[in-house]
Design a protein around this motif. Structure first.
Motif, mmCIF file in Angstrom:
data_model
loop_
_atom_site.group_PDB
_atom_site.id
_atom_site.type_symbol
_atom_site.label_atom_id
_atom_site.label_comp_id
_atom_site.label_asym_id
_atom_site.label_seq_id
_atom_site.Cartn_x
_atom_site.Cartn_y
_atom_site.Cartn_z
ATOM 1 N N GLN A 73 2.710 13.243 1.990
ATOM 2 C CA GLN A 73 1.642 14.207 1.688
ATOM 3 C C GLN A 73 0.745 13.769 0.540
ATOM 4 O O GLN A 73 -0.122 14.531 0.100
ATOM 5 N N ALA A 74 0.926 12.547 0.066
ATOM 6 C CA ALA A 74 0.031 12.049 -0.986
ATOM 7 C C ALA A 74 -1.402 11.959 -0.487
ATOM 8 O O ALA A 74 -2.356 12.028 -1.274
ATOM 9 N N TYR A 81 -1.982 7.717 -7.911
ATOM 10 C CA TYR A 81 -1.592 6.515 -8.640
ATOM 11 C C TYR A 81 -0.159 6.119 -8.273
ATOM 12 O O TYR A 81 0.723 6.968 -8.142
ATOM 13 N N LEU A 82 0.050 4.798 -8.128
ATOM 14 C CA LEU A 82 1.361 4.240 -7.821
ATOM 15 C C LEU A 82 1.434 2.847 -8.423
ATOM 16 O O LEU A 82 0.484 2.073 -8.311
ATOM 17 N N ILE A 89 7.917 -1.841 -1.036
ATOM 18 C CA ILE A 89 8.889 -0.817 -0.627
ATOM 19 C C ILE A 89 8.316 0.013 0.519
ATOM 20 O O ILE A 89 9.030 0.377 1.474
ATOM 21 N N ILE A 90 7.020 0.310 0.450
ATOM 22 C CA ILE A 90 6.358 1.040 1.540
ATOM 23 C C ILE A 90 6.447 0.248 2.830
ATOM 24 O O ILE A 90 6.750 0.796 3.899
ATOM 25 N N GLU A 91 6.228 -1.049 2.723
ATOM 26 C CA GLU A 91 6.304 -1.913 3.894
ATOM 27 C C GLU A 91 7.743 -2.036 4.396
ATOM 28 O O GLU A 91 7.998 -2.002 5.608
ATOM 29 N N LEU A 92 8.692 -2.144 3.468
ATOM 30 C CA LEU A 92 10.101 -2.297 3.822
ATOM 31 C C LEU A 92 10.604 -1.129 4.666
ATOM 32 O O LEU A 92 11.307 -1.322 5.666
ATOM 33 N N PHE A 93 10.216 0.083 4.281
ATOM 34 C CA PHE A 93 10.687 1.271 4.994
ATOM 35 C C PHE A 93 9.675 1.788 6.016
ATOM 36 O O PHE A 93 9.858 2.856 6.587
ATOM 37 N N LYS A 94 8.600 1.025 6.208
ATOM 38 C CA LYS A 94 7.593 1.344 7.227
ATOM 39 C C LYS A 94 7.074 2.777 7.083
ATOM 40 O O LYS A 94 6.986 3.542 8.042
ATOM 41 N N LEU A 95 6.706 3.129 5.871
ATOM 42 C CA LEU A 95 6.193 4.469 5.592
ATOM 43 C C LEU A 95 4.717 4.560 5.971
ATOM 44 O O LEU A 95 3.939 3.653 5.680
ATOM 45 N N VAL A 97 1.764 5.921 4.938
ATOM 46 C CA VAL A 97 1.034 6.518 3.819
ATOM 47 C C VAL A 97 -0.209 5.666 3.563
ATOM 48 O O VAL A 97 -0.241 4.489 3.919
ATOM 49 N N PRO A 98 -1.244 6.256 2.952
ATOM 50 C CA PRO A 98 -2.525 5.547 2.765
ATOM 51 C C PRO A 98 -2.484 4.529 1.633
ATOM 52 O O PRO A 98 -3.041 4.749 0.554
#
Length: 242
Positions: A73-74, A81-82, A89-95, A97-98
């Motif tokens: 929901q970001a 900000y991240l 990590i986003i790629e690793l877990f295939k999330l 998110v934008p």
């Protein structure tokens, strides 16, 4: 609670604790001019509408780390900000998110909300880009999962070695700016104090030195070992200690 529902409680002056259906914690911190939402949980509801019902001030978002239960929901918010060390990590877990919209945030960055300042400190370990935010004036630290939530998970894919995590925690302890630690799953555990951080540091140190050996951990989807030391429960991968 349904997947699209949230509840919230004011826990400090100008600080609200928001909970989603999975008991993931978010914190809305309000200053005189702006507000900052720390993490966006995993719920599927209109989080932005809820935030707007609490404060009318312009609100930015900072994500403490890129795990699924802190970042969904970001995309409802304009400024997010991240720490970019967590992009893998986003790629690793295939999330989904934008990623392209996430602005980098790093050590030393300060969110000036107007009469209230939140300072970013990097605490790599749980993820490479884990951060905490310190409100020195109010003596508060918002830790995400960098200090765990009763059970500190260091056994997930993408976690750094325990020896690296130990260095991060020891450095954080040297910062004399907080007394209360609001972590990422408050509904499952109490607000921590500095003694809990010390207990966790000692648990990590004992494991890295081979003086404390864990038992099989049966909770969750990832295998690991766990140890208990005073108030701290540390879950770790025996193949990722050093």
């Amino acid at each position: 609670m349904k997947k699209d529902e949230y509840s919230f409680t004011q826990v400090e002056p100008g600080v609200w604790h928001i909970v989603d259906y999975r008991k993931d914690s978010m914190y809305l911190v309000e200053g005189e001019r702006e507000a900052l939402l720390i993490d966006t949980g995993m719920g599927e509801g209109d989080l932005k509408a809820l935030v707007n019902s609490i404060t009318k001030k312009p609100t930015s978002v900072v994500i403490t780390h890129a795990h699924w239960d802190h970042i969904m929901q970001a995309d409802q918010f304009e400024k997010v900000y991240l720490n970019h060390r967590d992009l893998p990590i986003i790629e690793l877990f295939k999330l989904k998110v934008p990623v392209q919209r996430f602005m980098d945030v790093s050590e030393g960055c300060v969110f000036n909300l107007g009469g209230r300042f939140l300072e970013v400190v990097e605490v790599p370990g749980h993820t490479p880009g884990s951060i905490v935010l310190i409100d020195r004036q109010s003596k508060l630290l918002f830790s995400g999962d960098a200090i765990g939530a009763g059970h500190t998970w260091m056994h997930l894919p993408g976690c750094l070695p325990l020896a690296v995590y130990l260095e991060s925690l020891e450095r954080l302890l040297q910062i004399d700016g907080f007394e209360k630690i609001y972590h990422g799953h408050l509904a499952e555990s109490k607000v921590f104090d500095v003694q809990h951080l010390k207990d966790l540091i000692e648990a990590v140190r004992l494991v890295t030195e081979g003086k404390l050996v864990g038992q099989p951990y049966s909770f969750g989807n990832f295998e690991g070992l766990y140890v208990t030391h005073r108030s701290a429960v540390l879950v770790y991968d025996p193949n990722n200690v050093r």
